[in-house]
Write a protein that holds these residues in place. Structure first.
Motif, PDB file in Angstrom:
ATOM      1  N   LEU A 177      82.957  65.074   8.589  1.00  0.00           N
ATOM      2  CA  LEU A 177      81.898  65.520   8.013  1.00  0.00           C
ATOM      3  C   LEU A 177      81.496  66.172   6.959  1.00  0.00           C
ATOM      4  O   LEU A 177      80.658  66.257   6.119  1.00  0.00           O
ATOM      5  N   GLU A 178      82.755  66.954   6.032  1.00  0.00           N
ATOM      6  CA  GLU A 178      82.719  68.409   4.527  1.00  0.00           C
ATOM      7  C   GLU A 178      82.631  67.102   3.844  1.00  0.00           C
ATOM      8  O   GLU A 178      81.535  67.515   3.040  1.00  0.00           O
ATOM      9  N   GLU A 179      83.021  65.990   3.846  1.00  0.00           N
ATOM     10  CA  GLU A 179      83.042  65.097   2.963  1.00  0.00           C
ATOM     11  C   GLU A 179      81.419  63.541   2.965  1.00  0.00           C
ATOM     12  O   GLU A 179      81.001  64.231   2.052  1.00  0.00           O
ATOM     13  N   ALA A 180      80.859  63.939   4.467  1.00  0.00           N
ATOM     14  CA  ALA A 180      79.625  63.775   3.824  1.00  0.00           C
ATOM     15  C   ALA A 180      78.392  64.360   3.484  1.00  0.00           C
ATOM     16  O   ALA A 180      77.530  64.614   2.890  1.00  0.00           O
ATOM     17  N   ILE A 181      78.731  65.549   4.291  1.00  0.00           N
ATOM     18  CA  ILE A 181      77.596  66.961   3.337  1.00  0.00           C
ATOM     19  C   ILE A 181      77.676  66.724   2.189  1.00  0.00           C
ATOM     20  O   ILE A 181      77.150  66.995   1.497  1.00  0.00           O
ATOM     21  N   PHE A 182      79.207  67.010   1.747  1.00  0.00           N
ATOM     22  CA  PHE A 182      79.312  67.155   0.393  1.00  0.00           C
ATOM     23  C   PHE A 182      78.792  66.250  -0.440  1.00  0.00           C
ATOM     24  O   PHE A 182      78.446  66.288  -1.964  1.00  0.00           O
ATOM     25  N   LEU A 183      79.017  65.239  -0.110  1.00  0.00           N
ATOM     26  CA  LEU A 183      78.079  63.448  -1.375  1.00  0.00           C
ATOM     27  C   LEU A 183      77.339  63.301  -0.730  1.00  0.00           C
ATOM     28  O   LEU A 183      75.968  63.096  -1.754  1.00  0.00           O
ATOM     29  N   ALA A 184      76.287  63.433   0.429  1.00  0.00           N
ATOM     30  CA  ALA A 184      74.663  62.893   0.440  1.00  0.00           C
ATOM     31  C   ALA A 184      74.033  63.673   0.347  1.00  0.00           C
ATOM     32  O   ALA A 184      74.294  65.127   0.422  1.00  0.00           O
ATOM     33  N   ASP A 185      72.879  62.874   0.376  1.00  0.00           N
ATOM     34  CA  ASP A 185      71.510  63.922   0.675  1.00  0.00           C
ATOM     35  C   ASP A 185      71.247  63.795   2.222  1.00  0.00           C
ATOM     36  O   ASP A 185      70.166  64.605   2.453  1.00  0.00           O
ATOM     37  N   LYS A 186      71.419  62.493   2.605  1.00  0.00           N
ATOM     38  CA  LYS A 186      70.974  62.844   4.245  1.00  0.00           C
ATOM     39  C   LYS A 186      72.084  61.967   4.586  1.00  0.00           C
ATOM     40  O   LYS A 186      73.069  61.620   4.833  1.00  0.00           O
ATOM     41  N   VAL A 187      72.744  63.104   5.667  1.00  0.00           N
ATOM     42  CA  VAL A 187      73.924  62.649   6.760  1.00  0.00           C
ATOM     43  C   VAL A 187      73.284  62.589   8.570  1.00  0.00           C
ATOM     44  O   VAL A 187      71.956  62.833   8.903  1.00  0.00           O
ATOM     45  N   LEU A 188      73.594  61.224   8.906  1.00  0.00           N
ATOM     46  CA  LEU A 188      73.128  60.498  10.157  1.00  0.00           C
ATOM     47  C   LEU A 188      74.458  60.574  11.044  1.00  0.00           C
ATOM     48  O   LEU A 188      75.243  60.293  11.002  1.00  0.00           O
ATOM     49  N   VAL A 189      74.398  61.087  12.035  1.00  0.00           N
ATOM     50  CA  VAL A 189      74.934  60.999  13.631  1.00  0.00           C
ATOM     51  C   VAL A 189      74.707  59.612  13.835  1.00  0.00           C
ATOM     52  O   VAL A 189      73.631  59.597  14.539  1.00  0.00           O
ATOM     53  N   MET A 190      75.902  59.075  14.018  1.00  0.00           N
ATOM     54  CA  MET A 190      75.159  57.748  15.292  1.00  0.00           C
ATOM     55  C   MET A 190      76.351  58.067  16.597  1.00  0.00           C
ATOM     56  O   MET A 190      76.765  58.612  16.678  1.00  0.00           O
ATOM     57  N   THR A 191      75.399  57.378  17.927  1.00  0.00           N
ATOM     58  CA  THR A 191      76.017  58.046  18.689  1.00  0.00           C
ATOM     59  C   THR A 191      76.762  56.769  19.598  1.00  0.00           C
ATOM     60  O   THR A 191      77.261  55.595  18.609  1.00  0.00           O
ATOM     61  N   THR A 192      77.656  57.409  20.840  1.00  0.00           N
ATOM     62  CA  THR A 192      78.990  55.913  20.500  1.00  0.00           C
ATOM     63  C   THR A 192      77.915  55.008  21.720  1.00  0.00           C
ATOM     64  O   THR A 192      76.541  55.134  21.766  1.00  0.00           O
ATOM     65  N   ARG A 193      78.472  54.140  20.958  1.00  0.00           N
ATOM     66  CA  ARG A 193      78.153  52.944  21.797  1.00  0.00           C
ATOM     67  C   ARG A 193      77.440  52.828  22.993  1.00  0.00           C
ATOM     68  O   ARG A 193      77.572  53.365  24.176  1.00  0.00           O
ATOM     69  N   PRO A 194      75.880  51.984  23.367  1.00  0.00           N
ATOM     70  CA  PRO A 194      75.476  51.447  22.033  1.00  0.00           C
ATOM     71  C   PRO A 194      75.100  52.699  21.141  1.00  0.00           C
ATOM     72  O   PRO A 194      74.294  53.426  21.428  1.00  0.00           O
ATOM     73  N   GLY A 195      75.039  52.084  20.007  1.00  0.00           N
ATOM     74  CA  GLY A 195      75.065  53.390  18.670  1.00  0.00           C
ATOM     75  C   GLY A 195      73.417  52.857  18.529  1.00  0.00           C
ATOM     76  O   GLY A 195      72.865  51.937  18.314  1.00  0.00           O
ATOM     77  N   TYR A 196      72.911  54.503  17.566  1.00  0.00           N
ATOM     78  CA  TYR A 196      71.775  54.567  17.804  1.00  0.00           C
ATOM     79  C   TYR A 196      71.820  55.633  16.484  1.00  0.00           C
ATOM     80  O   TYR A 196      72.457  57.014  16.887  1.00  0.00           O
ATOM     81  N   ILE A 197      70.682  56.217  15.898  1.00  0.00           N
ATOM     82  CA  ILE A 197      71.082  57.484  15.581  1.00  0.00           C
ATOM     83  C   ILE A 197      70.327  58.247  16.281  1.00  0.00           C
ATOM     84  O   ILE A 197      69.478  59.096  16.537  1.00  0.00           O
ATOM     85  N   LYS A 198      71.130  59.299  16.345  1.00  0.00           N
ATOM     86  CA  LYS A 198      71.482  60.667  17.353  1.00  0.00           C
ATOM     87  C   LYS A 198      70.842  62.218  16.423  1.00  0.00           C
ATOM     88  O   LYS A 198      69.335  62.322  17.221  1.00  0.00           O
ATOM     89  N   LYS A 199      70.937  62.373  14.866  1.00  0.00           N
ATOM     90  CA  LYS A 199      70.315  63.343  14.451  1.00  0.00           C
ATOM     91  C   LYS A 199      70.334  63.291  12.461  1.00  0.00           C
ATOM     92  O   LYS A 199      71.041  62.213  12.681  1.00  0.00           O
ATOM     93  N   THR A 200      69.902  63.912  12.209  1.00  0.00           N
ATOM     94  CA  THR A 200      69.603  63.141  11.298  1.00  0.00           C
ATOM     95  C   THR A 200      69.492  64.918  10.728  1.00  0.00           C
ATOM     96  O   THR A 200      69.004  65.605  10.235  1.00  0.00           O
ATOM     97  N   LEU A 201      70.262  64.598   9.629  1.00  0.00           N
ATOM     98  CA  LEU A 201      70.546  66.184   8.662  1.00  0.00           C
ATOM     99  C   LEU A 201      70.606  65.770   6.953  1.00  0.00           C
ATOM    100  O   LEU A 201      70.635  65.160   6.070  1.00  0.00           O
ATOM    101  N   GLN A 202      69.221  67.006   6.464  1.00  0.00           N
ATOM    102  CA  GLN A 202      69.355  66.434   5.509  1.00  0.00           C
ATOM    103  C   GLN A 202      70.200  67.925   4.526  1.00  0.00           C
ATOM    104  O   GLN A 202      69.720  68.840   4.708  1.00  0.00           O
ATOM    105  N   VAL A 203      70.093  67.088   3.550  1.00  0.00           N
ATOM    106  CA  VAL A 203      70.917  68.434   2.701  1.00  0.00           C
ATOM    107  C   VAL A 203      71.047  68.648   2.267  1.00  0.00           C
ATOM    108  O   VAL A 203      70.555  68.054   0.984  1.00  0.00           O
ATOM    109  N   LYS A 204      69.902  69.546   1.426  1.00  0.00           N
ATOM    110  CA  LYS A 204      69.303  70.610   0.848  1.00  0.00           C
ATOM    111  C   LYS A 204      70.132  71.194  -0.188  1.00  0.00           C
ATOM    112  O   LYS A 204      69.370  71.368  -1.687  1.00  0.00           O
ATOM    113  N   LEU A 205      71.353  70.739  -0.449  1.00  0.00           N
ATOM    114  CA  LEU A 205      72.380  71.206  -1.142  1.00  0.00           C
ATOM    115  C   LEU A 205      72.200  71.082  -2.971  1.00  0.00           C
ATOM    116  O   LEU A 205      71.438  69.212  -3.121  1.00  0.00           O
TER     117      LEU A 205
END
Lengths: 270, 294
Positions: free
Chosen positions: B225-253
């Protein structure tokens, strides 16, 4: 000039001298020497069960006699040629067959059961049929030798193709490689280590097989030479034959290892 | 320079040679679904998965093991198809149930375990794509590869084989091997997973530098998770199977990202949000696994 020498590296003579004083060489030489010393002591009475075995010194004398005959060198020549024929034919037929079975599912479905049915038949069990089938003794011995290496190489290549990591092929396809390019540029090089392993194992087997085949069906060769010494009750001669076979096998393995190292510069054979 | 977000037609400076338009690399995933073995086991890996990725955006996907992350990546890469919905790349269909999956140099994957060809030198690996596609001669490709390698300080290993390099170097070479194809999207499948912390943070630095230099769209799968926030503009959390996007986090850093940010309150707050969202899914995945075992 001095520069040119520095770039081309040490000369052959220097490399040989370096090898002779290297740990690797000294260790191997020590083991061989130790073996002969023990054998000498054993035959001289240290180990009673070895009373029938002539000492290395006696054998060395016989060796000298053998080496001065044309027949001895002819035996080397004949056995080496049979090994070469069988081994090379096994590579030429075995590598494509293994690649084909590994790469094409349909082809494997057809060929694998038949292949697996033939594989357990030991090379020596082929002796009677091949004497009946092949026109000359020479060709039947080469054929039996071929059988010895063929199945090993096919199994190794088939295993090698099956073990290619999926992502190597995926990556190549992503970069735009056609199926033909994937086969020649990815599958083939990825299989080289398995081909080399198959060759290393195969060359050992061909020497085993050629000697046995010569004892049964041959008129010449190192196997025949050893067998004739036995029939004549000439024990030192038997051992001369055995040592010659060992040396021949060793030299062949080293040659195959050199070919292997040349085929895969990214990896040592061992 | 920062990420190219809009329709500027000027090439990203810092990137030499042919550069795709800055507007290239927009991904649109609409109600994507994937069912494996529909007649048999019937595993629903993706269901109504929708997300929009802008051109030049750095998107990280996190989620429990066995969620549809890799399924989604395989669909984007063209290794496997989808069974419902559609995926568009720059408005053109990339994957639909009717289309045969087709990989291409515009969407290159950098794999978790690495996929450098062990029998090729670094230079031969990097030049493989442009040469096999016939868009560069070997000499042109060599020249281009040498430029790119020296920009990330790898010019002295051209003649080495991958087996002679550290994992960090291997992955850098692999990213360069992907970038030389000038892809529209770079697909990274947990590329830094097996690395120690030091190598990993150095690899982050290199990736961020390459990202700011090329402005490519990046689709990055990770568990970290740290890697995801540190690198990305947007982190998406995927649900367990069947997968879809559960949460979108905009990284404002702001960029360039600094390691001091890892300890900032803003960062920790984002991490807390993600931990919660991912943990829920992980528990679900675990329980589903228990049921399957029973």
């Amino acid at each position: 000039m001095a520069n040119a020498a520095a770039i081309s590296g040490p000369t052959f003579g220097v490399r040989v001298r370096k090898f002779v004083v290297s740990k690797q060489f000294t260790r191997g030489a020590l083991a061989v020497l130790g073996f002969f010393v023990l054998w000498q002591a054993g035959s001289m009475g240290l180990f009673p069960f070895m009373h029938a075995i002539p000492t290395p010194v006696t054998v060395a004398g016989s060796f000298w006699e053998f080496m001065s005959t044309g027949k001895y060198w002819q035996s080397w020549m004949d056995s080496t040629l049979r090994v070469m024929y069988g081994f090379v034919a096994a590579q030429i037929l075995g590598i494509p067959l293994g690649l084909g079975m590994g790469w094409n599912r349909n082809f494997k479905d057809f060929s694998y059961p038949l292949f697996e049915l033939m594989r357990p038949i030991p090379p020596l069990a082929w002796v009677p049929v091949s004497i009946l089938f092949w026109p000359t003794n020479e060709s039947s011995i080469a054929f039996i030798t071929f059988i010895g290496a063929f199945f090993t190489i096919v199994v190794n290549v088939l295993g090698g193709v099956s073990a290619i990591p999926r992502q190597l092929v995926d990556a190549a396809v992503s970069f735009g490689a056609s199926p033909r390019q994937v086969f020649w540029r990815i599958v083939l090089p990825a299989t080289i280590p398995s081909i080399v392993t198959g060759m290393m194992v195969g060359i050992g087997i061909t020497w085993n097989v050629v000697i046995a085949a010569e004892m049964i069906a041959g008129n010449t060769g190192l196997g025949r030479l050893t067998w004739e010494a036995y029939l004549a009750g000439h024990t030192p001669g038997i051992i001369v034959g055995m040592i010659s076979i060992g040396v021949a096998g060793y030299v062949s393995s080293m040659a195959v290892k050199m070919i292997g190292d040349w085929l895969m510069p990214w990896k040592k054979v061992f | 320079m920062n990420t190219a977000q809009t329709d500027t037609t000027a090439p990203a400076d810092g990137a030499k040679g042919p550069v795709c338009r800055a507007s290239d690399g927009a991904l649109s995933i609409r109600n994507a679904g994937k069912i494996y073995d529909p007649e048999g086991v019937h595993v629903e890996a993706l269901k109504d998965c929708s997300l929009e990725i802008e051109a030049g955006e750095f998107v990280a996907i996190v989620g429990p093991s066995g969620c549809g992350k890799s399924t989604l990546l395989n669909a984007l890469a063209g290794f496997d198809g989808i069974t419902s919905g559609e995926i568009l790349l720059d408005g053109e269909p990339l994957a639909t149930p009717e289309l045969d999956p087709r990989p291409g140099p515009d969407r290159v994957v950098v794999f978790q375990h690495g996929a450098l060809f062990p029998w090729k030198t670094v230079l031969e690996n990097v030049t493989y794509g442009p040469v096999v596609q016939g868009i560069m001669s070997q000499e042109q490709a060599n020249k281009r590869a040498q430029e790119m390698l020296s920009r990330v300080g790898l010019n002295d290993i051209e003649t080495s084989y991958p087996g002679q390099l550290s994992s960090g170097m291997q992955r850098r070479v692999e990213i360069i091997r992907a970038l030389i194809n000038n892809p529209r999207v770079l697909l990274l499948d947990e590329p830094f997973r097996a690395m120690d912390t030091v190598t990993k943070s150095a690899s982050h630095q290199y990736l961020l530098e390459l990202y700011s230099a090329t402005g490519k769209t990046i689709f990055f799968i990770t568990h970290d998770l740290e890697e995801a926030i540190f690198l990305a503009d947007k982190v998406l959390v995927m649900t367990t199977r069947p997968g879809y996007i559960k949460k979108t986090l905009q990284v404002k850093l702001p960029r360039p990202r600094q390691y001091s940010m890892l300890a900032s309150e803003e960062f920790l707050a984002m991490k807390a949000q993600l931990v919660e969202a991912v943990h829920e899914e992980a528990v679900k995945a675990f329980e589903a696994g228990e049921r399957e075992m029973a």
